[in-house]
Every structure is written in C-alpha cells, then in structure tokens.
Design a protein around this motif. Structure first.
Motif, short mmCIF file in Angstrom:
data_model
loop_
_atom_site.label_atom_id
_atom_site.label_comp_id
_atom_site.label_asym_id
_atom_site.label_seq_id
_atom_site.Cartn_x
_atom_site.Cartn_y
_atom_site.Cartn_z
N VAL A 96 1.37 -1.12 0.56
CA VAL A 96 0.04 -0.28 0.33
C VAL A 96 1.31 1.58 0.07
O VAL A 96 1.94 1.43 0.52
CB VAL A 96 -0.92 0.42 1.07
CG1 VAL A 96 -1.55 1.08 1.54
CG2 VAL A 96 -1.48 -1.29 1.55
N ILE A 97 0.19 2.02 -0.40
CA ILE A 97 1.13 3.69 -0.46
C ILE A 97 0.37 4.25 -1.06
O ILE A 97 -0.82 4.11 -1.42
CB ILE A 97 2.11 3.72 -1.92
CG1 ILE A 97 2.95 4.59 -1.82
CG2 ILE A 97 1.18 3.89 -3.04
CD1 ILE A 97 4.29 4.64 -3.07
N ARG A 98 0.49 5.71 -0.75
CA ARG A 98 -1.16 6.69 -0.31
C ARG A 98 -0.36 7.68 -1.00
O ARG A 98 1.06 8.28 -1.65
CB ARG A 98 -0.58 7.20 0.96
CG ARG A 98 -1.26 8.47 1.02
CD ARG A 98 -2.53 9.13 2.52
NE ARG A 98 -3.48 7.22 2.91
CZ ARG A 98 -3.01 7.49 4.59
NH1 ARG A 98 -2.78 8.81 4.80
NH2 ARG A 98 -4.12 5.87 5.61
N HIS A 99 -1.44 7.96 -1.82
CA HIS A 99 -1.56 8.91 -3.35
C HIS A 99 -1.88 10.18 -2.48
O HIS A 99 -3.64 10.09 -1.72
CB HIS A 99 -1.76 8.60 -4.87
CG HIS A 99 -1.94 9.42 -5.38
ND1 HIS A 99 -1.16 10.23 -5.74
CD2 HIS A 99 -3.19 10.37 -5.76
CE1 HIS A 99 -1.25 10.83 -6.71
NE2 HIS A 99 -2.34 10.79 -7.16
N SER A 100 -1.31 11.45 -2.85
CA SER A 100 -2.09 12.85 -2.19
C SER A 100 -1.78 13.80 -3.26
O SER A 100 -0.94 13.68 -4.08
CB SER A 100 -0.81 13.40 -1.42
OG SER A 100 -0.45 12.80 -0.60
N GLY A 101 -3.48 14.06 -4.12
CA GLY A 101 -3.63 14.90 -4.84
C GLY A 101 -4.96 14.29 -5.93
O GLY A 101 -4.74 13.97 -5.44
#
Length: 155
Positions: A96-101
């Motif tokens: 899991v990786i968090r994407h911002s935007g």
C-alpha cells in the motif's frame, strides 16, 4: 516512497462498471453516487469507497477501458436500474502506498511502486487487479487535497 505491507480483509462492495473512455469516468461516478444516495445501501459517511481499474488508462484503447466504481456494503445489492451489482474485493496481502492529490495523477505514485519497488522487493503480483481506497470525499475535499491509498495485491 513509503510502502506498507498489509493484510486486507475480504470486502463486499456494490459496483458500477464503467466501460469506455477514461474521460467519461466522471459520468459513471456521478451515476454511482446517485445510486448510493437513492438506495441508502452504501452511505458515504460510513462506507469505504473503492475503485478498481481493469487496465492502464494510458495504454488501454479508450473503447476497451474498464473501471469499477465501488462502495462497501453489508447487505446484498437490491435489484436496481443503475446497473449496480455486488462484487468482492478478496482478502490478501497487499503493498500500500498513499497518493496525495488528484487521482488524475495517480500514476505518479503507482508506476514507481510497480516498476521500481516491486522487482526489487522480491514480491510477486497477486491475481486481483490493483485497487484504490479513496480516503477523501468530493466535493467536500478539493481534488488537489485528496488522499487515496493504492493497494497492490501480492502473492
């Protein structure tokens, strides 16, 4: 790049499958959002929202692109005119990786995970497509401030 490995629990979702150009996905999202409001089966305030791409919008021909817009449910999806049906996101280990935007630029987070981290990690892709968990709600949160967790199923 901050990547976590998690055990994702099987999750039942109501899904509306978009077929066609990615540029028209917003129309399917609006139809799904209306179904959620009308049916009350997947309330935004208490149910997670997911997206499942069945191909890369950058490389899949527009007419062949598919994407499931999903909302978590705890009861069977009732028959409906919107075309919403039930599906399951299976349990399993995921990176899991968090994407911002804005999700328009989600590839900036996803591609390094798939092309750089995955080969170096010794992990292998699982059988289920990548999926997105939308942590923000539009229009309450402006798109440039959205937070989305990207789940990459692993074997």
């Amino acid at each position: 790049m901050h990547i976590r490995i998690v055990d994702f629990s099987e999750t039942r979702v109501a899904a509306l499958e978009h077929r066609g150009p990615p540029s028209q996905l917003g129309e399917s999202v609006a139809r799904f959002r209306q179904w959620r409001m009308d049916s009350g089966q997947s309330p935004v305030a208490s149910s997670r929202t997911f997206g499942i791409p069945f191909g890369n919008p950058d490389t899949t021909p527009a007419h062949a692109f598919r994407f499931a817009v999903c909302g978590e449910i705890d009861e069977p999806v009732r028959e409906n005119a919107a075309g919403v049906h039930e599906r399951v996101i299976p349990a399993g280990r995921c990176a899991v990786i968090r994407h911002s935007g804005s999700t328009d630029h989600i590839g900036q987070s996803l591609y390094p995970l798939l092309h750089d981290w995955l080969p170096a990690s010794g992990e292998t892709l699982g059988d289920h497509p990548v999926f997105f968990h939308y942590l923000s709600v539009y229009p309450q949160t402006p798109l440039d401030q959205w937070q989305t967790d990207i789940y990459v199923p692993l074997k």
